[in-house]
Write a protein that holds these residues in place. Structure first.
Motif, PDB file in Angstrom:
ATOM      1  N   ALA A 235       0.828  -1.213   0.000  1.00 52.20           N
ATOM      2  CA  ALA A 235       0.000   0.000   0.000  1.00 52.20           C
ATOM      3  C   ALA A 235       0.856   1.255   0.000  1.00 52.20           C
ATOM      4  CB  ALA A 235      -0.927  -0.004   1.211  1.00 52.20           C
ATOM      5  N   ALA A 236       1.955   1.231   0.727  1.00 53.98           N
ATOM      6  CA  ALA A 236       2.877   2.373   0.782  1.00 53.98           C
ATOM      7  C   ALA A 236       2.147   3.687   1.065  1.00 53.98           C
ATOM      8  CB  ALA A 236       3.675   2.467  -0.518  1.00 53.98           C
ATOM      9  N   GLY A 237       1.163   3.621   1.953  1.00 52.48           N
ATOM     10  CA  GLY A 237       0.450   4.823   2.363  1.00 52.48           C
ATOM     11  C   GLY A 237      -0.645   5.288   1.434  1.00 52.48           C
ATOM     12  N   ARG A 238      -0.901   4.556   0.351  1.00 50.73           N
ATOM     13  CA  ARG A 238      -1.914   5.001  -0.611  1.00 50.73           C
ATOM     14  C   ARG A 238      -3.336   4.698  -0.157  1.00 50.73           C
ATOM     15  NH1 ARG A 238      -0.172   2.059  -5.849  1.00 50.73           N
ATOM     16  NH2 ARG A 238       0.410   0.481  -4.291  1.00 50.73           N
ATOM     17  N   LEU A 239      -3.476   3.767   0.743  1.00 46.13           N
ATOM     18  CA  LEU A 239      -4.770   3.460   1.355  1.00 46.13           C
ATOM     19  C   LEU A 239      -4.498   2.917   2.750  1.00 46.13           C
ATOM     20  CD1 LEU A 239      -4.688   0.183   1.096  1.00 46.13           C
ATOM     21  CD2 LEU A 239      -5.879   0.533  -1.056  1.00 46.13           C
ATOM     22  N   THR A 240      -5.552   2.817   3.550  1.00 42.15           N
ATOM     23  CA  THR A 240      -5.366   2.325   4.920  1.00 42.15           C
ATOM     24  C   THR A 240      -5.454   0.805   4.948  1.00 42.15           C
ATOM     25  OG1 THR A 240      -7.728   2.518   5.431  1.00 42.15           O
ATOM     26  CG2 THR A 240      -6.320   4.405   5.957  1.00 42.15           C
ATOM     27  N   VAL A 241      -4.504   0.196   5.635  1.00 39.91           N
ATOM     28  CA  VAL A 241      -4.538  -1.247   5.852  1.00 39.91           C
ATOM     29  C   VAL A 241      -5.201  -1.492   7.203  1.00 39.91           C
ATOM     30  CG1 VAL A 241      -3.169  -3.334   6.182  1.00 39.91           C
ATOM     31  CG2 VAL A 241      -2.523  -1.671   4.425  1.00 39.91           C
ATOM     32  N   GLN A 242      -6.314  -2.207   7.167  1.00 43.63           N
ATOM     33  CA  GLN A 242      -7.109  -2.476   8.343  1.00 43.63           C
ATOM     34  C   GLN A 242      -7.120  -3.984   8.589  1.00 43.63           C
ATOM     35  OE1 GLN A 242     -10.956  -0.562   7.749  1.00 43.63           O
ATOM     36  NE2 GLN A 242     -10.024   1.008   6.469  1.00 43.63           N
ATOM     37  N   ALA A 243      -7.276  -4.364   9.854  1.00 39.31           N
ATOM     38  CA  ALA A 243      -7.239  -5.790  10.182  1.00 39.31           C
ATOM     39  C   ALA A 243      -8.366  -6.138  11.134  1.00 39.31           C
ATOM     40  CB  ALA A 243      -5.901  -6.164  10.801  1.00 39.31           C
ATOM     41  N   ASP A 244      -8.982  -7.275  10.892  1.00 36.41           N
ATOM     42  CA  ASP A 244     -10.017  -7.780  11.779  1.00 36.41           C
ATOM     43  C   ASP A 244      -9.378  -8.287  13.064  1.00 36.41           C
ATOM     44  OD1 ASP A 244     -12.765  -8.712  12.361  1.00 36.41           O
ATOM     45  OD2 ASP A 244     -11.847 -10.690  12.258  1.00 36.41           O
ATOM     46  N   LEU A 245      -9.848  -7.757  14.195  1.00 35.46           N
ATOM     47  CA  LEU A 245      -9.306  -8.188  15.478  1.00 35.46           C
ATOM     48  C   LEU A 245     -10.381  -8.994  16.193  1.00 35.46           C
ATOM     49  CD1 LEU A 245      -7.140  -6.016  17.874  1.00 35.46           C
ATOM     50  CD2 LEU A 245      -8.653  -7.823  18.702  1.00 35.46           C
ATOM     51  N   CYS A 246     -10.344 -10.300  15.959  1.00 37.72           N
ATOM     52  CA  CYS A 246     -11.320 -11.224  16.532  1.00 37.72           C
ATOM     53  C   CYS A 246     -10.715 -12.624  16.469  1.00 37.72           C
ATOM     54  CB  CYS A 246     -12.634 -11.169  15.763  1.00 37.72           C
ATOM     55  SG  CYS A 246     -14.021 -11.999  16.577  1.00 37.72           S
ATOM     56  N   LEU A 247     -11.214 -13.503  17.308  1.00 37.44           N
ATOM     57  CA  LEU A 247     -10.636 -14.848  17.375  1.00 37.44           C
ATOM     58  C   LEU A 247     -11.384 -15.894  16.559  1.00 37.44           C
ATOM     59  CD1 LEU A 247      -9.626 -15.148  21.149  1.00 37.44           C
ATOM     60  CD2 LEU A 247      -8.108 -14.961  19.168  1.00 37.44           C
ATOM     61  N   ASP A 248     -12.541 -15.550  16.010  1.00 36.48           N
ATOM     62  CA  ASP A 248     -13.383 -16.594  15.424  1.00 36.48           C
ATOM     63  C   ASP A 248     -12.715 -17.338  14.273  1.00 36.48           C
ATOM     64  OD1 ASP A 248     -13.674 -14.095  14.078  1.00 36.48           O
ATOM     65  OD2 ASP A 248     -15.424 -14.863  13.030  1.00 36.48           O
ATOM     66  N   GLU A 249     -11.860 -16.647  13.499  1.00 36.12           N
ATOM     67  CA  GLU A 249     -11.192 -17.335  12.395  1.00 36.12           C
ATOM     68  C   GLU A 249     -10.076 -18.259  12.883  1.00 36.12           C
ATOM     69  OE1 GLU A 249     -10.652 -13.289  10.500  1.00 36.12           O
ATOM     70  OE2 GLU A 249     -12.248 -13.621  11.969  1.00 36.12           O
ATOM     71  N   PHE A 250      -9.669 -18.109  14.136  1.00 32.01           N
ATOM     72  CA  PHE A 250      -8.483 -18.816  14.636  1.00 32.01           C
ATOM     73  C   PHE A 250      -8.793 -19.879  15.685  1.00 32.01           C
ATOM     74  CE2 PHE A 250      -7.175 -14.703  13.062  1.00 32.01           C
ATOM     75  CZ  PHE A 250      -6.120 -15.037  12.226  1.00 32.01           C
ATOM     76  N   THR A 251     -10.054 -19.948  16.161  1.00 34.18           N
ATOM     77  CA  THR A 251     -10.403 -20.947  17.176  1.00 34.18           C
ATOM     78  C   THR A 251     -11.034 -22.170  16.526  1.00 34.18           C
ATOM     79  OG1 THR A 251     -12.545 -19.839  17.536  1.00 34.18           O
ATOM     80  CG2 THR A 251     -10.736 -19.255  19.011  1.00 34.18           C
ATOM     81  N   ASP A 252     -10.772 -23.328  17.110  1.00 38.32           N
ATOM     82  CA  ASP A 252     -11.340 -24.552  16.547  1.00 38.32           C
ATOM     83  C   ASP A 252     -12.822 -24.693  16.872  1.00 38.32           C
ATOM     84  OD1 ASP A 252     -11.129 -25.167  19.247  1.00 38.32           O
ATOM     85  OD2 ASP A 252      -9.561 -26.683  18.977  1.00 38.32           O
ATOM     86  N   HIS A 253     -13.318 -23.905  17.834  1.00 36.91           N
ATOM     87  CA  HIS A 253     -14.744 -23.928  18.161  1.00 36.91           C
ATOM     88  C   HIS A 253     -15.520 -22.821  17.445  1.00 36.91           C
ATOM     89  CE1 HIS A 253     -13.572 -20.659  20.852  1.00 36.91           C
ATOM     90  NE2 HIS A 253     -12.688 -21.488  21.411  1.00 36.91           N
ATOM     91  N   GLY A 254     -14.827 -21.898  16.819  1.00 37.76           N
ATOM     92  CA  GLY A 254     -15.458 -20.874  15.999  1.00 37.76           C
ATOM     93  C   GLY A 254     -16.032 -19.689  16.737  1.00 37.76           C
ATOM     94  N   HIS A 255     -15.898 -19.636  18.042  1.00 37.14           N
ATOM     95  CA  HIS A 255     -16.397 -18.478  18.777  1.00 37.14           C
ATOM     96  C   HIS A 255     -15.375 -17.347  18.742  1.00 37.14           C
ATOM     97  CE1 HIS A 255     -20.335 -19.403  20.368  1.00 37.14           C
ATOM     98  NE2 HIS A 255     -19.942 -20.652  20.576  1.00 37.14           N
ATOM     99  N   CYS A 256     -15.845 -16.164  19.105  1.00 38.20           N
ATOM    100  CA  CYS A 256     -15.022 -14.956  19.014  1.00 38.20           C
ATOM    101  C   CYS A 256     -14.147 -14.742  20.239  1.00 38.20           C
ATOM    102  CB  CYS A 256     -15.916 -13.732  18.802  1.00 38.20           C
ATOM    103  SG  CYS A 256     -16.867 -13.803  17.270  1.00 38.20           S
TER     104      CYS A 256
END
Length: 331
Positions: A111-132
């Motif tokens: 991006a080099a500053g041309r747009l904002t890089v945003q990130a989802d801050l949640c656990l649901d994609e990373f837990t084996d039970h799927g909760h947040c």
């Protein structure tokens, strides 16, 4: 003698040029944010069947996505990671070499500053039970134990180069926990986007395909009840008090009343997420020939903007930005 109307409001609708001139609601490419799914250990984009036109992307293909988004002039991208390995506590979310943190680094460099890089801050994609969040012994989501992990995620994502962290887990105190951790580390520059009024919605269905969710059951003990509008406003104001820089309503279309109420009282910017189900409904209906695809997309986005959203997360961000650059009407 016939009494004709003194006020003829139709006069201002007479031509496209007049309608454009007096339009109350306008949309600009910079007000659009593209959600992007980055999947670990794939070699080529993988289409998501329930979301026509949307794919999971390999890490090496992310710079091309960022380049296209930057060229379109949109405001940013929101990154979601799809890992190959998940565990009970979502350890991949805080691992510097986890797929999401690697994707943040790649995207920030591209991006080099041309747009904002945003990130989802949640656990649901990373837990084996799927909760947040982290589960307690009785199987419920442990709010405070989860906050400790969120704080570590915030630092990991900030270190990777995310400019905006999307706090989407709906844990009480998540903004305060992340803000405290970032401030203590000297990262006062990182923007916190609070998914404040995030409802327990059926419209998330295709998204769960996109991140290959392992969720069993539902998230109604922490996401908002669809019948509660006032509570959504309270959540937004609570997040502002905790230090949120931006608050959001999600989904957008079914909750325009909540969006308008939040926008009326919020002292910080208000965004909305046009979620996967909203996207899929229009795409599938258009494919069946029952609606005009472009007009339906445009009308849905104008409606969200009219209700008070100052930016919109939408899977049509790049396509619609092109329409706007070409001067095409959205509705």
């Amino acid at each position: 003698m016939t009494a004709y109307p003194v006020r003829r409001l139709r006069r201002l609708r007479h031509s496209p040029a007049l309608r454009r001139l007096v339009a109350e609601t306008r949309l600009h490419p910079a007000q659009l944010v593209l959600p992007v799914f980055v999947k670990e250990d794939i070699d080529a984009p993988q289409p998501i069947a329930s979301m026509p036109g949307v794919s999971q992307h390999p890490l090496h293909g992310l710079p091309a996505v960022v380049e296209e988004a930057a060229a379109a002039g949109i405001g940013g991208i929101m990154l979601f990671g799809v890992p190959t390995h998940r565990d009970a506590v979502g350890s991949g979310a805080i691992d510097p070499d986890g797929i999401l943190n690697r994707a943040i680094r790649v995207a920030a460099e591209a991006a080099a500053g041309r747009l904002t890089v945003q990130a989802d801050l949640c656990l649901d994609e990373f837990t084996d039970h799927g909760h947040c969040g982290v589960l307690a012994a009785d199987g419920s989501v442990d709010n405070d134990a989860t906050l400790e992990v969120y704080a570590r995620m915030a630092l990991a994502q900030a270190d990777a180069g995310a400019a905006i962290l999307g706090l989407s887990g709906m844990m009480d105190g998540q903004v305060a926990a992340c803000r405290a951790a970032l401030d203590a580390a000297g990262r006062t520059d990182v923007v916190l986007l609070a998914y404040s009024a995030k409802y327990a919605s059926a419209f998330y269905g295709p998204f769960r395909d996109a991140v290959e969710s392992t969720l069993q059951g539902d998230r109604r003990t922490y996401q908002l009840d669809p019948g509660n509008g006032r509570e959504g406003v309270q959540e937004a104001l609570a997040d502002v008090d905790e230090g949120a820089d931006i608050v959001m309503v999600k989904p957008a279309g079914p909750y325009l009343d909540v969006l308008a109420e939040v926008a009326a009282v919020s002292p910080v910017p208000v965004w909305a997420y046009q979620v996967s189900g909203e996207y899929a409904m229009i795409e599938h209906a258009a494919a069946s020939g029952v609606i005009d695809r472009e007009r339906a997309i445009g009308e849905s986005l104008v409606g969200i903007r009219r209700a008070g959203a100052e930016a919109i997360l939408t899977y049509w961000a790049i396509e619609v930005a092109g329409w706007l650059r070409d001067g095409r009407s959205l509705a």
